[in-house]
Design a protein around this motif. Structure first.
Motif, PDB file in Angstrom:
ATOM      1  N   VAL A 146       0.877  -0.996   0.107  1.00  0.00           N
ATOM      2  CA  VAL A 146      -0.027   0.035  -0.073  1.00  0.00           C
ATOM      3  C   VAL A 146       0.888   1.115   0.062  1.00  0.00           C
ATOM      4  O   VAL A 146       1.685   1.337   0.840  1.00  0.00           O
ATOM      5  CB  VAL A 146      -0.940   0.032   1.143  1.00  0.00           C
ATOM      6  N   VAL A 147       0.641   2.145  -0.874  1.00  0.00           N
ATOM      7  CA  VAL A 147       1.443   3.354  -1.094  1.00  0.00           C
ATOM      8  C   VAL A 147       0.579   4.470  -0.642  1.00  0.00           C
ATOM      9  O   VAL A 147      -0.563   4.657  -1.011  1.00  0.00           O
ATOM     10  CB  VAL A 147       2.123   3.422  -2.422  1.00  0.00           C
ATOM     11  N   CYS A 148       1.191   5.316   0.072  1.00  0.00           N
ATOM     12  CA  CYS A 148       0.313   6.590   0.689  1.00  0.00           C
ATOM     13  C   CYS A 148       1.045   7.784   0.475  1.00  0.00           C
ATOM     14  O   CYS A 148       2.460   7.629   0.491  1.00  0.00           O
ATOM     15  CB  CYS A 148      -0.090   6.379   2.161  1.00  0.00           C
ATOM     16  N   SER A 149       0.527   8.723   0.586  1.00  0.00           N
ATOM     17  CA  SER A 149       1.484  10.004   0.551  1.00  0.00           C
ATOM     18  C   SER A 149       0.725  10.900   1.404  1.00  0.00           C
ATOM     19  O   SER A 149      -0.379  10.913   1.814  1.00  0.00           O
ATOM     20  CB  SER A 149       1.251  10.836  -0.787  1.00  0.00           C
ATOM     21  N   PHE A 150       1.623  11.947   2.150  1.00  0.00           N
ATOM     22  CA  PHE A 150       0.797  12.878   2.936  1.00  0.00           C
ATOM     23  C   PHE A 150       1.994  14.072   3.196  1.00  0.00           C
ATOM     24  O   PHE A 150       2.922  14.009   2.505  1.00  0.00           O
ATOM     25  CB  PHE A 150       0.766  12.287   4.679  1.00  0.00           C
ATOM     26  N   GLY A 163       8.397  19.024   2.558  1.00  0.00           N
ATOM     27  CA  GLY A 163       7.398  18.528   3.422  1.00  0.00           C
ATOM     28  C   GLY A 163       6.456  17.322   2.847  1.00  0.00           C
ATOM     29  O   GLY A 163       5.933  16.892   3.692  1.00  0.00           O
ATOM     30  N   LYS A 164       6.691  16.824   1.707  1.00  0.00           N
ATOM     31  CA  LYS A 164       5.850  15.997   1.078  1.00  0.00           C
ATOM     32  C   LYS A 164       6.625  14.498   1.398  1.00  0.00           C
ATOM     33  O   LYS A 164       7.658  14.535   1.124  1.00  0.00           O
ATOM     34  CB  LYS A 164       5.870  16.078  -0.458  1.00  0.00           C
ATOM     35  N   ILE A 165       5.908  13.570   1.814  1.00  0.00           N
ATOM     36  CA  ILE A 165       6.288  12.352   1.939  1.00  0.00           C
ATOM     37  C   ILE A 165       5.445  11.261   1.442  1.00  0.00           C
ATOM     38  O   ILE A 165       4.027  11.330   1.327  1.00  0.00           O
ATOM     39  CB  ILE A 165       6.304  12.106   3.676  1.00  0.00           C
ATOM     40  N   THR A 166       6.101  10.266   0.681  1.00  0.00           N
ATOM     41  CA  THR A 166       5.449   9.249   0.394  1.00  0.00           C
ATOM     42  C   THR A 166       5.876   7.821   1.003  1.00  0.00           C
ATOM     43  O   THR A 166       7.210   7.740   1.064  1.00  0.00           O
ATOM     44  CB  THR A 166       5.828   8.949  -1.423  1.00  0.00           C
ATOM     45  N   CYS A 167       5.109   7.191   1.382  1.00  0.00           N
ATOM     46  CA  CYS A 167       5.463   5.994   2.248  1.00  0.00           C
ATOM     47  C   CYS A 167       4.909   4.652   1.653  1.00  0.00           C
ATOM     48  O   CYS A 167       3.797   4.645   0.909  1.00  0.00           O
ATOM     49  CB  CYS A 167       4.587   6.149   3.376  1.00  0.00           C
ATOM     50  N   THR A 168       5.715   3.607   1.304  1.00  0.00           N
ATOM     51  CA  THR A 168       5.596   2.377   0.692  1.00  0.00           C
ATOM     52  C   THR A 168       5.931   1.233   1.611  1.00  0.00           C
ATOM     53  O   THR A 168       6.591   1.292   2.622  1.00  0.00           O
ATOM     54  CB  THR A 168       6.443   2.202  -0.468  1.00  0.00           C
ATOM     55  N   ASN A 197      -3.180  15.913   4.733  1.00  0.00           N
ATOM     56  CA  ASN A 197      -3.480  15.447   3.387  1.00  0.00           C
ATOM     57  C   ASN A 197      -3.135  13.935   3.157  1.00  0.00           C
ATOM     58  O   ASN A 197      -2.400  13.590   2.334  1.00  0.00           O
ATOM     59  CB  ASN A 197      -2.762  16.047   2.334  1.00  0.00           C
ATOM     60  N   PHE A 198      -3.438  13.178   3.973  1.00  0.00           N
ATOM     61  CA  PHE A 198      -3.042  11.590   4.024  1.00  0.00           C
ATOM     62  C   PHE A 198      -3.994  11.084   2.841  1.00  0.00           C
ATOM     63  O   PHE A 198      -5.101  11.318   2.905  1.00  0.00           O
ATOM     64  CB  PHE A 198      -3.155  11.088   5.150  1.00  0.00           C
ATOM     65  N   ARG A 199      -3.474  10.334   2.037  1.00  0.00           N
ATOM     66  CA  ARG A 199      -4.315   9.548   1.074  1.00  0.00           C
ATOM     67  C   ARG A 199      -3.332   8.445   0.651  1.00  0.00           C
ATOM     68  O   ARG A 199      -2.155   8.411   0.438  1.00  0.00           O
ATOM     69  CB  ARG A 199      -4.731  10.583  -0.323  1.00  0.00           C
ATOM     70  N   VAL A 200      -4.180   7.378   0.513  1.00  0.00           N
ATOM     71  CA  VAL A 200      -3.866   6.069  -0.230  1.00  0.00           C
ATOM     72  C   VAL A 200      -3.698   6.525  -1.825  1.00  0.00           C
ATOM     73  O   VAL A 200      -4.561   6.796  -2.457  1.00  0.00           O
ATOM     74  CB  VAL A 200      -4.495   4.907  -0.214  1.00  0.00           C
ATOM     75  N   VAL A 201      -2.418   6.186  -2.377  1.00  0.00           N
ATOM     76  CA  VAL A 201      -2.238   6.543  -3.900  1.00  0.00           C
ATOM     77  C   VAL A 201      -2.296   5.152  -4.620  1.00  0.00           C
ATOM     78  O   VAL A 201      -2.648   5.296  -5.736  1.00  0.00           O
ATOM     79  CB  VAL A 201      -0.869   7.042  -3.934  1.00  0.00           C
ATOM     80  N   ASN A 202      -2.036   4.116  -4.077  1.00  0.00           N
ATOM     81  CA  ASN A 202      -1.824   2.690  -4.960  1.00  0.00           C
ATOM     82  C   ASN A 202      -1.756   1.465  -3.909  1.00  0.00           C
ATOM     83  O   ASN A 202      -1.493   1.607  -2.753  1.00  0.00           O
ATOM     84  CB  ASN A 202      -0.513   2.624  -5.765  1.00  0.00           C
ATOM     85  N   VAL A 203      -2.619   0.443  -4.294  1.00  0.00           N
ATOM     86  CA  VAL A 203      -2.524  -0.731  -3.748  1.00  0.00           C
ATOM     87  C   VAL A 203      -2.312  -1.837  -4.761  1.00  0.00           C
ATOM     88  O   VAL A 203      -3.150  -2.019  -5.875  1.00  0.00           O
ATOM     89  CB  VAL A 203      -3.987  -0.909  -3.262  1.00  0.00           C
ATOM     90  N   LEU A 204      -1.376  -2.766  -4.381  1.00  0.00           N
ATOM     91  CA  LEU A 204      -0.860  -3.898  -5.226  1.00  0.00           C
ATOM     92  C   LEU A 204      -1.381  -5.230  -4.575  1.00  0.00           C
ATOM     93  O   LEU A 204      -1.089  -5.454  -3.310  1.00  0.00           O
ATOM     94  CB  LEU A 204       0.570  -3.917  -5.360  1.00  0.00           C
ATOM     95  N   GLY A 205      -2.024  -5.756  -5.170  1.00  0.00           N
ATOM     96  CA  GLY A 205      -2.766  -7.188  -4.682  1.00  0.00           C
ATOM     97  C   GLY A 205      -2.473  -8.305  -5.690  1.00  0.00           C
ATOM     98  O   GLY A 205      -2.213  -7.995  -6.819  1.00  0.00           O
ATOM     99  N   THR A 206      -2.253  -9.570  -4.954  1.00  0.00           N
ATOM    100  CA  THR A 206      -2.201 -10.377  -6.031  1.00  0.00           C
ATOM    101  C   THR A 206      -2.912 -11.790  -5.742  1.00  0.00           C
ATOM    102  O   THR A 206      -3.506 -11.597  -4.658  1.00  0.00           O
ATOM    103  CB  THR A 206      -0.675 -11.176  -6.000  1.00  0.00           C
ATOM    104  N   CYS A 207      -3.170 -12.777  -6.691  1.00  0.00           N
ATOM    105  CA  CYS A 207      -3.983 -13.880  -6.360  1.00  0.00           C
ATOM    106  C   CYS A 207      -3.704 -14.905  -7.500  1.00  0.00           C
ATOM    107  O   CYS A 207      -3.178 -14.899  -8.403  1.00  0.00           O
ATOM    108  CB  CYS A 207      -5.503 -13.462  -6.675  1.00  0.00           C
ATOM    109  N   SER A 208      -4.103 -16.153  -6.992  1.00  0.00           N
ATOM    110  CA  SER A 208      -3.899 -17.271  -7.626  1.00  0.00           C
ATOM    111  C   SER A 208      -5.392 -17.804  -8.004  1.00  0.00           C
ATOM    112  O   SER A 208      -6.329 -17.905  -7.268  1.00  0.00           O
ATOM    113  CB  SER A 208      -3.233 -18.319  -7.089  1.00  0.00           C
ATOM    114  N   MET A 209      -5.391 -17.639  -9.613  1.00  0.00           N
ATOM    115  CA  MET A 209      -6.635 -18.170 -10.280  1.00  0.00           C
ATOM    116  C   MET A 209      -6.735 -19.852 -10.084  1.00  0.00           C
ATOM    117  O   MET A 209      -5.644 -20.389 -10.244  1.00  0.00           O
ATOM    118  CB  MET A 209      -6.885 -17.664 -11.607  1.00  0.00           C
ATOM    119  N   PRO A 210      -8.084 -20.382 -10.172  1.00  0.00           N
ATOM    120  CA  PRO A 210      -8.321 -21.741  -9.972  1.00  0.00           C
ATOM    121  C   PRO A 210      -8.211 -22.446 -11.451  1.00  0.00           C
ATOM    122  O   PRO A 210      -8.520 -23.447 -11.926  1.00  0.00           O
ATOM    123  CB  PRO A 210      -9.463 -21.871  -9.724  1.00  0.00           C
TER     124      PRO A 210
END
Length: 173
Positions: A60-64, A108-113, A143-156
């Motif tokens: 999860v990537v966020c910036s503030f 003062g801008k910060i990105t957190c990963t 100004n906290f906001r979630v910028v990106n979410v990376l998810g994975t899954c295995s398909m049947p």
């Protein structure tokens, strides 16, 4: 290619394109449909079993903003777990719990990963702001906001990327 399925449901071994049917008694030979796109495979109505798809969030990537100017050199000299990247005009700071990395600019801008949930991302962001506050900066978490979410899954089922992307051009951009 074909696969032999015994009555007990166990598949026999296959060798490339050749089927080895040695000592397989009462076997049923069925075509291998692993290359077919999921919606093309016919499924008998009585054997419908919904496979479970587990989605795992990896990042999860966020910036503030901390609403103050940051002296990167001072943070690099006095802060813990900090790398100063002068050529990029930023510093990176790491936390152990939650295991995250923040990129900080002098504005003062910060990105957190690196967080694995939105809650963890917010906790990590607040901890980074608190670390800066302990170094003597008048920070205000803003100004906290979630910028990106990376998810994975295995398909049947198997997915052939090229035919899938050709068939669904609009969705596979």
């Amino acid at each position: 290619m074909f696969t032999a399925v015994q009555k007990n449901g166990i598949k026999s071994l296959t060798n490339g394109n050749h089927l080895e049917l040695e000592k397989v008694e009462d076997a049923q030979v069925i075509p291998d449909t692993s290359g077919i796109v999921a919606e093309e495979m016919p499924v008998p109505a009585e054997n419908v079993e919904e496979p479970e798809v587990d989605i795992v969030i990896n990042n999860v990537v966020c910036s503030f903003s901390v609403r103050c100017h940051l002296n990167l050199r001072q943070i690099a000299l006095n802060g813990a777990n900090v790398e100063y990247r002068r050529e990029n005009g930023m510093i990176t700071m790491k936390l152990r719990k939650p295991y995250t990395t923040a990129s900080m600019w002098s504005s003062g801008k910060i990105t957190c990963t690196g967080a694995t949930s939105e809650d963890q991302a917010k906790i990590a962001a607040r901890r980074f702001a608190r670390c800066l506050q302990k170094l003597g900066f008048k920070t205000r978490f803003n100004n906290f906001r979630v910028v990106n979410v990376l998810g994975t899954c295995s398909m049947p089922f198997a997915i052939r990327i090229t035919p899938f992307s050709e068939r669904y051009k609009n969705a596979a951009k």
